[in-house]
Design an enzyme around this catalytic site. Structure first.
Site, short mmCIF file in Angstrom:
data_model
loop_
_atom_site.label_atom_id
_atom_site.label_comp_id
_atom_site.label_asym_id
_atom_site.label_seq_id
_atom_site.Cartn_x
_atom_site.Cartn_y
_atom_site.Cartn_z
N GLU A 165 0.82 -1.21 0.00
CA GLU A 165 0.00 0.00 0.00
C GLU A 165 0.86 1.27 0.00
O GLU A 165 0.73 2.12 0.88
CB GLU A 165 -0.95 0.00 1.20
CG GLU A 165 -2.01 -1.08 1.11
CD GLU A 165 -3.13 -0.93 2.13
OE1 GLU A 165 -2.92 -0.26 3.15
OE2 GLU A 165 -4.21 -1.50 1.90
N GLU A 237 -6.77 -7.65 -0.48
CA GLU A 237 -7.18 -7.63 0.92
C GLU A 237 -8.67 -7.38 0.99
O GLU A 237 -9.14 -6.26 0.79
CB GLU A 237 -6.44 -6.56 1.72
CG GLU A 237 -5.00 -6.91 2.00
CD GLU A 237 -4.34 -5.93 2.97
OE1 GLU A 237 -5.03 -5.33 3.81
OE2 GLU A 237 -3.11 -5.77 2.86
#
Ligand code: GAL
Length: 708
Positions: A165, A237
């Site tokens: 991320e 995710e």
């Protein structure tokens, strides 16, 4: 190591999906962090994953798990990555290896080795030579460990994720950050990673970008397609709920909502999803990030102990149906219809087969039907049939711990080891290097009057216990914020950028006042600073992670006068004596004395052979305790804290109810009352060791078991 005769597998991709040896693959994946369970539990977790219909496992590789000290690498025992990958291969489970170097994951320091903080001139996660040199050295070692398990070498690893991320910090590091992230991808390739490299939420050229979230809306999918033409849409995710932090209520998510969002993602063209977490597990020892509870249950599909949760059994029905129809889904011709009322419907036709997914919004509900209109899955019906019939096994209390003994952790005034002296308090991590949670700060104070006094610490973290003349007079008053802001006005102002009023921020988040009463005259002040994990990311500080501070690093003021002349003592004496593994190294006092806090307690717990040989889970009910650390037979079970949970924490999704199906656990109950005790750490005669910071009633502690 994979057997030599296993053929190499080729992993490629097109816009529809990843392909293994030329065949599209629907990724029904679940995240299991091998670092969050002892290795004896790995086969159980993977068998259950298989049983619940997964075909792929994802795991982070935490740098600090494998390089706990600078240049000391450990890939053995519970850190044996190769063994974990071999177990996946044995079960025909593919693997997405999330190799780091940065992970996040509510793990201590986001996975970074704490020694990085001490490297001169380092800035983490950007184009910075001291940082990149350490990354390169570690990665060289790491890749050599997992290279044999790459699909190209016949192993289970089909995808390798690099970094994590990066979009969350990209703005802070600008062009340097972009150079670094591109370098990371190149480094992995240079070291021999020849399966596709993925990067979630912020990537670099040459890596395949993937998405994370509670849900992936149609708009988000359109944006993804536009920005990443030619790439498959993979949801790396999928959050089936959330983690829990000390002092806040627990998080839960309704599985019907999860199933609906998976089907909507698939209807929008997604071809792979990974539950984060499928099995959350436990942050044993000191592996939690700041504020994260020891349990990392996550309300996942397997519970913390590794057994299928009802949620997992429900979603397994969806997985099995999707696996059975993956050919139609991935190779069929698809027609999508969107109605004005927000209903989304997708039909795939392949040969004489057809499959239709229909998703409705608010509340989300989805169904899957075949070409004859037969319902293959219905988010509501599949739920009600399972949830009305299934009764999970209950927990039973085992006979109470016995033969209690105690040993008072020496107060600084009783310690014979050298203290570090300084006029002002010295920041804790520079003394402990995160090898312990604890550091004592001691000084003499002169009180001008009898009665009430105020001690103010302008910059301190995390939990302080204040003693006057050896007696406890005050503790930090949580809740603490998860995202606290910069740790010091001077040091981080330059980096903090977006945070304008630094002073105000510091005062709110690191300043702690303590009111106490005492007599006029000279007194001894001792403060036990207890760290509860290092941050997982820049945003918790509003500054680079390496600027994190613990202990006391600002002013200490008593009744308006600055306290000077400090002595710092890192580590507890019990830790220095390695008490958890050598309980005989101190002279114990029999019984449970009335303590003033900071005491070690030892008890015996007997478990019958019968129970040990059956299929059981164990946990400690820590009722009666305050805050500290638990150990069984020398194994660190983790930090305990019986703090009450109130409110949702940092997760605005729960505050604003941005998604149906999110709910909180009851208010006012301890955030964590039960502590996982892996069966493999138990025997017939057990020693329970507790370090307790507060006055408490350890006699109430119980071991509990549940038949699986
Ligand atoms: C994501 C992150 C994960 C984990 C998750 C929350 O943003 O990539 O590592 O921290 O959030 O549980």
């Amino acid at each position: 190591m994979p057997a030599e005769n296993i053929a190499s597998r080729k992993v490629s991709f097109d816009e529809r999906a990843f392909l293994v040896d030329g065949r599209h693959r629907l990724l029904v994946s679940g995240e299991i962090h091998y670092a969050r369970s002892p290795r004896e539990l790995w086969p159980v977790l993977l068998d259950n994953a298989k049983e619940l219909g997964l075909n792929c496992i994802a795991s982070y590789v935490f740098w600090n798990w494998h390089e706990p000290e600078r240049d000391v690498y450990d890939f053995s025992g519970d850190r044996d990555l190769g063994h974990f990958l071999a177990l996946c291969a044995e079960r025909d489970l593919d693997v997405i290896l999330r190799a780091g170097p940065y992970c996040c994951a509510e793990w201590n320091y986001g996975g970074f080795a704490p020694y990085l903080r001490d490297e001169p001139d380092i800035t983490i996660r950007t184009w910075n030579a001291p940082y990149m040199n350490r990354v390169e050295k570690y990665f060289r070692h790491l890749v050599s460990e997992f290279r044999p398990y790459l699909a190209s070498n016949g192993g289970p690893v089909i995808l390798v994720q690099v970094e994590n991320e990066y979009a969350n910090v990209a703005k802070r590091y600008g062009e340097d950050g972009q150079r670094y992230i591109a370098w990371m991808g190149d480094l992995a390739k240079k070291l021999g990673v020849d399966v596709p490299i993925i990067m979630c939420e912020g990537g670099a050229e040459g890596a395949i970008e993937t998405v994370n979230g509670f849900s992936i809306s149609s708009d988000r999918m359109r944006k993804f397609r536009k920005e990443h033409p030619g790439l498959p849409a993979i949801w790396t995710e999928l959050w089936p709920s959330w983690y829990n932090t000390w002092g806040f209520q627990k998080h839960f998510r309704d599985p019907r909502n999860i199933a609906s969002h998976i089907l909507s993602f698939i209807a929008n063209g997604g071809s792979g999803f990974n539950y984060y977490m499928f099995h959350g597990g436990t942050n044993f020892g000191r592996t939690s990030m700041y504020l994260q509870t020891t349990s990392y249950d996550f309300d996942g599909l397997l519970d913390e102990y590794g057994s299928p949760a009802l949620k997992g059994r429900y979603l397994a029905q969806l997985h099995k149906m999707l696996n059975a129809h993956s050919g139609t889904l991935l190779d069929g011709k698809c027609e999508v219809r969107r109605n004005g009322d927000g209903t989304l419907s997708a039909t795939w036709k392949h040969g004489n087969k057809s499959l239709t997914v229909e998703c409705r919004q608010s509340p989300f509900r989805a169904t899957v039907t075949d070409k004859d209109g037969k319902i293959l899955f219905d988010t509501e019906k599949n739920y009600s049939s399972l949830y009305t019939s299934y009764r999970p096994a209950g927990w039973k209390t085992l006979p109470s711990p016995s033969c209690w003994r105690s040993w008072a952790e020496p107060r600084p005034s009783e310690r014979t080891d050298d203290a570090i002296s300084s006029a002002a308090p010295i920041e804790q991590l520079s003394l402990t290097h995160d090898r312990t949670d604890y550091c004592w700060y001691s000084a003499e104070i002169k009180l001008e009057k009898n009665g009430n006094h105020i001690l103010e610490l302008s910059h301190c973290a995390d939990v302080m216990s204040v003693f006057i003349d050896g007696k406890p007079v005050g503790f930090s008053q949580p809740p603490f914020l998860e995202n606290r802001g910069p740790t010091s006005t001077s040091k981080t102002k330059k980096n903090a950028g977006e945070k304008a009023n630094m002073l105000e921020l510091d005062v709110g988040q690191y300043a702690q006042p303590f009111a106490f009463s005492s007599t006029k005259g000279n007194h001894r002040l001792d403060i036990l600073a207890s760290a509860i994990g290092m941050v997982k990311g820049d945003w918790m500080l509003g500054a680079p992670m390496n600027t994190e501070c613990k202990g006391i690093w600002g002013k200490a003021i008593c009744d308006g006068r600055s306290i000077r002349g400090w002595r710092m003592r890192p580590f507890l004496v019990g830790e220095k004596l390695a008490l958890p593994s050598r309980t005989s190294s101190v002279k114990w006092q029999d019984g449970l004395r009335n303590s003033q806090g900071c005491v070690w307690f030892l008890a015996k717990i007997g478990i019958s052979k019968n129970i040990l040989s059956s299929n059981t889970n164990f946990r400690i009910d820590a009722t009666g305790l305050g805050k500290g650390m638990l150990f069984i037979n020398g194994h660190a079970l983790g930090r305990h804290w019986l703090i009450e949970g109130n409110g949702y924490g940092a997760d605005d999704k729960w505050q604003d109810k941005k998604l149906d199906g999110l709910y909180l656990g009851p208010q006012g109950e301890p955030t964590q009352r039960y502590y996982h005790v892996p069966k493999t750490w138990l025997k017939e005669d057990n020693e329970l060791l507790i370090f307790e910071e507060r006055q408490c009633a350890p006699g109430k502690v119980r071991l509990e078991m549940r038949k699986v």
